[in-house]
Design an enzyme around this catalytic site. Structure first.
Site, mmCIF file in Angstrom:
data_model
loop_
_atom_site.group_PDB
_atom_site.id
_atom_site.type_symbol
_atom_site.label_atom_id
_atom_site.label_comp_id
_atom_site.label_asym_id
_atom_site.label_seq_id
_atom_site.Cartn_x
_atom_site.Cartn_y
_atom_site.Cartn_z
ATOM 1 N N ARG A 1 1.927 11.915 -9.017
ATOM 2 C CA ARG A 1 2.268 10.658 -9.173
ATOM 3 C C ARG A 1 3.514 10.554 -9.390
ATOM 4 N NH1 ARG A 1 -2.311 7.255 -7.866
ATOM 5 N NH2 ARG A 1 -4.275 7.969 -8.850
ATOM 6 N N GLU B 1 0.924 -0.953 0.025
ATOM 7 C CA GLU B 1 0.043 -0.001 -0.019
ATOM 8 C C GLU B 1 1.045 1.278 -0.082
ATOM 9 O OE1 GLU B 1 -2.376 1.514 -0.835
ATOM 10 O OE2 GLU B 1 -4.103 1.302 0.811
ATOM 11 N N ASP C 1 -1.199 10.860 -5.322
ATOM 12 C CA ASP C 1 -1.708 11.723 -6.444
ATOM 13 C C ASP C 1 -2.836 12.813 -5.619
ATOM 14 O OD1 ASP C 1 -3.847 9.840 -5.987
ATOM 15 O OD2 ASP C 1 -4.902 11.177 -7.545
ATOM 16 N N GLY D 1 -7.446 3.669 7.781
ATOM 17 C CA GLY D 1 -7.296 2.267 7.658
ATOM 18 C C GLY D 1 -8.357 1.542 7.194
ATOM 19 N N ASP E 1 -4.218 5.734 6.248
ATOM 20 C CA ASP E 1 -4.659 6.822 6.865
ATOM 21 C C ASP E 1 -5.702 6.286 7.825
ATOM 22 O OD1 ASP E 1 -5.279 9.389 7.485
ATOM 23 O OD2 ASP E 1 -6.356 9.963 5.583
HETATM 24 P P1 IMP Z 1 -7.622 5.057 4.405
HETATM 25 O O1 IMP Z 1 -8.686 4.141 3.934
HETATM 26 O O2 IMP Z 1 -8.159 6.199 4.953
HETATM 27 O O3 IMP Z 1 -6.665 4.406 5.150
HETATM 28 O O4 IMP Z 1 -7.160 5.564 3.104
HETATM 29 C C1 IMP Z 1 -6.142 5.167 2.160
HETATM 30 C C2 IMP Z 1 -6.132 5.512 0.877
HETATM 31 O O5 IMP Z 1 -6.617 7.031 0.510
HETATM 32 C C3 IMP Z 1 -4.536 5.327 0.412
HETATM 33 O O6 IMP Z 1 -4.506 4.219 -0.281
HETATM 34 C C4 IMP Z 1 -4.532 6.715 -0.634
HETATM 35 O O7 IMP Z 1 -5.082 6.202 -1.932
HETATM 36 C C5 IMP Z 1 -5.475 7.611 -0.240
HETATM 37 N N1 IMP Z 1 -4.940 8.735 0.618
HETATM 38 C C6 IMP Z 1 -4.841 8.815 1.927
HETATM 39 N N2 IMP Z 1 -4.069 9.899 2.468
HETATM 40 C C7 IMP Z 1 -3.295 10.328 1.232
HETATM 41 C C8 IMP Z 1 -2.547 11.375 1.192
HETATM 42 O O8 IMP Z 1 -1.984 12.183 1.845
HETATM 43 N N3 IMP Z 1 -2.139 11.459 -0.112
HETATM 44 C C9 IMP Z 1 -2.898 10.775 -1.242
HETATM 45 N N4 IMP Z 1 -3.563 9.761 -0.985
HETATM 46 C C10 IMP Z 1 -4.046 9.542 0.112
HETATM 47 MG MG MG Z 2 -3.917 3.647 -2.114
#
Ligand code: IMP
Ligand code: MG
Length: 181
Positions: free
Chosen positions: A171, A105, A165, A111, A109
């Site tokens: 990217r 991954e 991105d 999760g 963030d």
């Molecule tokens: P989660 O489900 O909140 O953990 O989000 C994870 C996904 O959100 C990651 O795989 C990224 O695609 C996107 N994401 C979270 N934070 C960022 C960031 O700071 N920059 C870019 N993409 C992010």
């Molecule tokens: Mg991702």
């Protein structure tokens, strides 16, 4: 016509992790993984699109035999985001039953995305299931995710580059940068 004339918005970014820092860390992680998975049946599963650059560097630094596959997911939109339900846009192309799966991954963030993928993968009965993430943003974690390997812990800031991105931009940056307000 007006929309066609829309120029690209100027966004300033500030480097927070350099290309050489990333390359050094990826080499170190690859050495550890090469040791941990020796004589195992390793398959790296990249979560598209963000992980493609990290995975490309990891795979080229690994000294052991392994396979590569990808999965592409999208969350169901902001209103249902808290439910953590994600939709699979492109599923794995191989069977992972009885195999040593390492999910790759870009960033964790809340999760929620990984939580869904882990649950989903577990139903396919892999021999082992672990996660490597380049970046770990702990501040907003909503569900606990076991992370076997972490590149860098970072503060709660939106970052881009090295696969990550902002509306499909940045990217290609070889470093990690934060968006300047
Ligand atoms: P989660 O489900 O909140 O953990 O989000 C994870 C996904 O959100 C990651 O795989 C990224 O695609 C996107 N994401 C979270 N934070 C960022 C960031 O700071 N920059 C870019 N993409 C992010
Ligand atoms: Mg991702």
């Amino acid at each position: 016509m007006k929309t066609k004339l829309k120029v690209m918005e100027k966004i300033k970014v500030k480097k927070i992790i350099s290309k050489s820092q990333i390359q050094k860390r990826v080499k170190k992680l690859s050495q550890t993984i090469s040791r941990d998975y020796i004589k195992r049946d390793l398959i790296l599963v990249g979560i598209l699109k963000g992980s493609f650059v990290f995975l490309a560097d990891l795979t080229r630094n690994l000294k052991i035999h392994h396979q590569v596959d990808f999965i592409s997911v999208t969350s169901y939109g902001s209103s249902t985001r808290a439910s953590g339900i994600v939709r699979i846009l492109k599923d794995l192309s191989v069977n992972i039953q009885n195999r040593d799966v390492l999910i790759v991954e870009d960033i964790v963030d809340s999760g929620l995305t990984l939580n869904y993928i882990i649950k989903n993968f577990k139903t396919r009965q892999p021999k082992s299931l672990k996660v490597i993430t380049l970046l770990n943003k702990k501040k907003k974690r909503e569900v606990s995710i076991p992370l076997k390997y972490i590149g860098f812990d970072i503060p709660d800031e939106f970052v881009v580059g090295y696969g990550l991105d902002l509306n499909e931009r940045f990217r290609n940056l070889p470093f990690i940068a934060k968006i300047e307000k």
